[in-house]
Design a protein around this motif. Sequence first.
Motif, PDB file in Angstrom:
ATOM      1  N   LEU A 107     -22.948  -5.532  22.470  1.00 26.93           N
ATOM      2  CA  LEU A 107     -24.373  -5.734  22.713  1.00 26.93           C
ATOM      3  C   LEU A 107     -25.085  -6.177  21.439  1.00 26.93           C
ATOM      4  CD1 LEU A 107     -26.829  -5.439  24.643  1.00 26.93           C
ATOM      5  CD2 LEU A 107     -27.037  -3.083  23.825  1.00 26.93           C
ATOM      6  N   ALA A 108     -24.751  -5.557  20.316  1.00 28.89           N
ATOM      7  CA  ALA A 108     -25.360  -5.934  19.045  1.00 28.89           C
ATOM      8  C   ALA A 108     -25.022  -7.383  18.689  1.00 28.89           C
ATOM      9  CB  ALA A 108     -24.895  -4.990  17.938  1.00 28.89           C
ATOM     10  N   ALA A 109     -23.753  -7.772  18.929  1.00 28.50           N
ATOM     11  CA  ALA A 109     -23.341  -9.146  18.640  1.00 28.50           C
ATOM     12  C   ALA A 109     -24.053 -10.133  19.562  1.00 28.50           C
ATOM     13  CB  ALA A 109     -21.823  -9.278  18.789  1.00 28.50           C
ATOM     14  N   LEU A 110     -24.170  -9.789  20.825  1.00 29.40           N
ATOM     15  CA  LEU A 110     -24.860 -10.645  21.783  1.00 29.40           C
ATOM     16  C   LEU A 110     -26.327 -10.813  21.391  1.00 29.40           C
ATOM     17  CD1 LEU A 110     -25.269 -12.129  24.484  1.00 29.40           C
ATOM     18  CD2 LEU A 110     -25.492  -9.889  25.589  1.00 29.40           C
ATOM     19  N   TYR A 233     -41.653 -12.999   4.270  1.00 32.24           N
ATOM     20  CA  TYR A 233     -41.945 -11.586   4.540  1.00 32.24           C
ATOM     21  C   TYR A 233     -42.013 -11.315   6.036  1.00 32.24           C
ATOM     22  CZ  TYR A 233     -45.020  -7.610   5.467  1.00 32.24           C
ATOM     23  OH  TYR A 233     -45.566  -6.467   5.982  1.00 32.24           O
ATOM     24  N   LEU A 234     -42.752 -12.148   6.763  1.00 29.80           N
ATOM     25  CA  LEU A 234     -42.952 -11.902   8.185  1.00 29.80           C
ATOM     26  C   LEU A 234     -41.665 -12.110   8.979  1.00 29.80           C
ATOM     27  CD1 LEU A 234     -45.187 -10.997  10.061  1.00 29.80           C
ATOM     28  CD2 LEU A 234     -45.760 -13.401  10.471  1.00 29.80           C
ATOM     29  N   GLU A 235     -40.897 -13.097   8.591  1.00 31.03           N
ATOM     30  CA  GLU A 235     -39.612 -13.324   9.260  1.00 31.03           C
ATOM     31  C   GLU A 235     -38.680 -12.137   9.031  1.00 31.03           C
ATOM     32  OE1 GLU A 235     -36.051 -16.718   9.382  1.00 31.03           O
ATOM     33  OE2 GLU A 235     -37.864 -17.048   8.184  1.00 31.03           O
ATOM     34  N   HIS A 236     -38.715 -11.607   7.817  1.00 32.19           N
ATOM     35  CA  HIS A 236     -37.905 -10.431   7.484  1.00 32.19           C
ATOM     36  C   HIS A 236     -38.339  -9.222   8.307  1.00 32.19           C
ATOM     37  CE1 HIS A 236     -35.623  -7.611   5.080  1.00 32.19           C
ATOM     38  NE2 HIS A 236     -36.710  -6.980   4.685  1.00 32.19           N
ATOM     39  N   GLU A 237     -39.650  -9.001   8.407  1.00 38.66           N
ATOM     40  CA  GLU A 237     -40.165  -7.884   9.200  1.00 38.66           C
ATOM     41  C   GLU A 237     -39.807  -8.045  10.677  1.00 38.66           C
ATOM     42  OE1 GLU A 237     -42.024  -4.976   8.504  1.00 38.66           O
ATOM     43  OE2 GLU A 237     -41.209  -5.377   6.519  1.00 38.66           O
ATOM     44  N   ALA A 238     -39.855  -9.281  11.165  1.00 39.40           N
ATOM     45  CA  ALA A 238     -39.500  -9.532  12.558  1.00 39.40           C
ATOM     46  C   ALA A 238     -38.029  -9.208  12.805  1.00 39.40           C
ATOM     47  CB  ALA A 238     -39.781 -10.987  12.926  1.00 39.40           C
ATOM     48  N   ARG A 239     -37.191  -9.544  11.850  1.00 36.58           N
ATOM     49  CA  ARG A 239     -35.764  -9.242  11.993  1.00 36.58           C
ATOM     50  C   ARG A 239     -35.525  -7.740  12.005  1.00 36.58           C
ATOM     51  NH1 ARG A 239     -30.724 -11.565  13.445  1.00 36.58           N
ATOM     52  NH2 ARG A 239     -29.262  -9.882  12.990  1.00 36.58           N
ATOM     53  N   LEU A 240     -36.217  -6.998  11.133  1.00 35.84           N
ATOM     54  CA  LEU A 240     -36.074  -5.542  11.112  1.00 35.84           C
ATOM     55  C   LEU A 240     -36.567  -4.928  12.425  1.00 35.84           C
ATOM     56  CD1 LEU A 240     -37.232  -4.711   7.460  1.00 35.84           C
ATOM     57  CD2 LEU A 240     -34.883  -4.828   8.339  1.00 35.84           C
ATOM     58  N   SER A 241     -37.658  -5.465  12.971  1.00 35.54           N
ATOM     59  CA  SER A 241     -38.162  -4.977  14.256  1.00 35.54           C
ATOM     60  C   SER A 241     -37.157  -5.264  15.367  1.00 35.54           C
ATOM     61  CB  SER A 241     -39.501  -5.649  14.580  1.00 35.54           C
ATOM     62  OG  SER A 241     -40.488  -5.269  13.652  1.00 35.54           O
ATOM     63  N   PHE A 242     -36.573  -6.442  15.315  1.00 41.83           N
ATOM     64  CA  PHE A 242     -35.541  -6.813  16.289  1.00 41.83           C
ATOM     65  C   PHE A 242     -34.365  -5.846  16.242  1.00 41.83           C
ATOM     66  CE2 PHE A 242     -31.389  -9.010  16.046  1.00 41.83           C
ATOM     67  CZ  PHE A 242     -31.162  -9.241  17.404  1.00 41.83           C
ATOM     68  N   GLU A 243     -33.856  -5.575  15.041  1.00 38.52           N
ATOM     69  CA  GLU A 243     -32.710  -4.681  14.897  1.00 38.52           C
ATOM     70  C   GLU A 243     -33.051  -3.270  15.366  1.00 38.52           C
ATOM     71  OE1 GLU A 243     -31.667  -5.098  10.802  1.00 38.52           O
ATOM     72  OE2 GLU A 243     -30.714  -7.066  11.087  1.00 38.52           O
ATOM     73  N   ALA A 244     -34.263  -2.804  15.043  1.00 39.41           N
ATOM     74  CA  ALA A 244     -34.687  -1.471  15.490  1.00 39.41           C
ATOM     75  C   ALA A 244     -34.813  -1.437  17.009  1.00 39.41           C
ATOM     76  CB  ALA A 244     -36.017  -1.103  14.840  1.00 39.41           C
ATOM     77  N   GLY A 245     -35.372  -2.490  17.589  1.00 36.62           N
ATOM     78  CA  GLY A 245     -35.533  -2.540  19.034  1.00 36.62           C
ATOM     79  C   GLY A 245     -34.209  -2.535  19.772  1.00 36.62           C
ATOM     80  N   VAL A 246     -33.247  -3.301  19.271  1.00 40.78           N
ATOM     81  CA  VAL A 246     -31.919  -3.346  19.897  1.00 40.78           C
ATOM     82  C   VAL A 246     -31.230  -1.989  19.758  1.00 40.78           C
ATOM     83  CG1 VAL A 246     -29.627  -4.413  19.806  1.00 40.78           C
ATOM     84  CG2 VAL A 246     -31.663  -5.834  19.600  1.00 40.78           C
ATOM     85  N   ALA A 247     -31.360  -1.359  18.595  1.00 42.29           N
ATOM     86  CA  ALA A 247     -30.728  -0.049  18.379  1.00 42.29           C
ATOM     87  C   ALA A 247     -31.321   1.011  19.306  1.00 42.29           C
ATOM     88  CB  ALA A 247     -30.889   0.370  16.918  1.00 42.29           C
ATOM     89  N   VAL A 248     -32.649   1.009  19.451  1.00 42.87           N
ATOM     90  CA  VAL A 248     -33.299   1.992  20.332  1.00 42.87           C
ATOM     91  C   VAL A 248     -32.916   1.721  21.786  1.00 42.87           C
ATOM     92  CG1 VAL A 248     -35.523   2.773  21.228  1.00 42.87           C
ATOM     93  CG2 VAL A 248     -35.201   2.491  18.766  1.00 42.87           C
ATOM     94  N   LEU A 249     -32.839   0.458  22.166  1.00 38.01           N
ATOM     95  CA  LEU A 249     -32.402   0.118  23.522  1.00 38.01           C
ATOM     96  C   LEU A 249     -30.983   0.615  23.759  1.00 38.01           C
ATOM     97  CD1 LEU A 249     -32.848  -1.374  26.223  1.00 38.01           C
ATOM     98  CD2 LEU A 249     -32.009  -3.454  25.092  1.00 38.01           C
ATOM     99  N   ALA A 250     -30.105   0.400  22.783  1.00 36.22           N
ATOM    100  CA  ALA A 250     -28.726   0.870  22.917  1.00 36.22           C
ATOM    101  C   ALA A 250     -28.665   2.387  22.995  1.00 36.22           C
ATOM    102  CB  ALA A 250     -27.885   0.361  21.739  1.00 36.22           C
ATOM    103  N   ASP A 251     -29.517   3.076  22.221  1.00 33.61           N
ATOM    104  CA  ASP A 251     -29.565   4.541  22.300  1.00 33.61           C
ATOM    105  C   ASP A 251     -29.954   4.985  23.713  1.00 33.61           C
ATOM    106  OD1 ASP A 251     -28.898   4.770  19.644  1.00 33.61           O
ATOM    107  OD2 ASP A 251     -30.962   5.115  18.955  1.00 33.61           O
TER     108      ASP A 251
END
Length: 261
Positions: A107-110, A233-251
């Motif tokens: 899922l993370a890779a997808l 900066y904003l692209e970096h923050e968006a990526r961190l939000s994306f990773e957090a969102g995917v992790a919480v969804l997986a949880d």
Amino acid sequence: MVVFAGQGDARRSMELLWRAGAEPRSAPGPKPALSVDLIVRSAIELADAEGMSALSMRAVGERLGRTAMALYTYVPSKTELIDLMCDQVFGDLRDDHDLSGGWRPALAALAGDLWDFHLRHPWLLQVSYARPVLGPGEFRMQETVLRVLFATGLPAGQVRRLVGALLNVVRGAVQIAAESQLALKETGLSDEDWWRARTSALGELAPDLAERYPNVARLGEESAPPPAAGVSYLEHEARLSFEAGVAVLADGIEVAVVSGS
């Protein structure tokens, strides 16, 4: 600007998407033969480079050394062209995510592939999900996502909702990253320069900001890792939000799997 797919003649659009009808033949001559595939690929290259606003039958024709009228023999209008473009890029998405280590790393890779995919084709973010194109590429993308999500063992009803949840997490975050890149191109001002100018003025005009908005101030107490070179900066923050969102969804999926719901 929101673009809705599937707005052309239903029968003709579906024939083009599924390549069901006989394709017109190019007239003999020194110019390379035209085809639906060639027109679509050229349109994708144009939109990738210059955005959806630059897309027109005339502009695509110019890239191919042809007039817009020559293209209409193959693709009736820009409306059908957008359908074909969407379906083509959907079909290019990787579909072999490794499930040997379980559904979660797959899922993370997808999700990561979907992030990269939208940054390669940012114009796609302007095409609404409200009207699917119903072509083979889109069905292939759905099959790719479902293959990973069905590996969770959850019932089809829940998996159906998870498809939307995953795509919304990805699309919501990557839209910010894509718009950050566009903002630099359109305004000539980087995220860093924009924030530097605004925060300097804000500090002077509202020196008690932290006291007035303590919960907002808390966000600045924990520093995030700095962006990589060349990443705004904003692209970096968006990526961190994306990773957090995917992790919480997986949880959440994990909890559902364990509870058997």
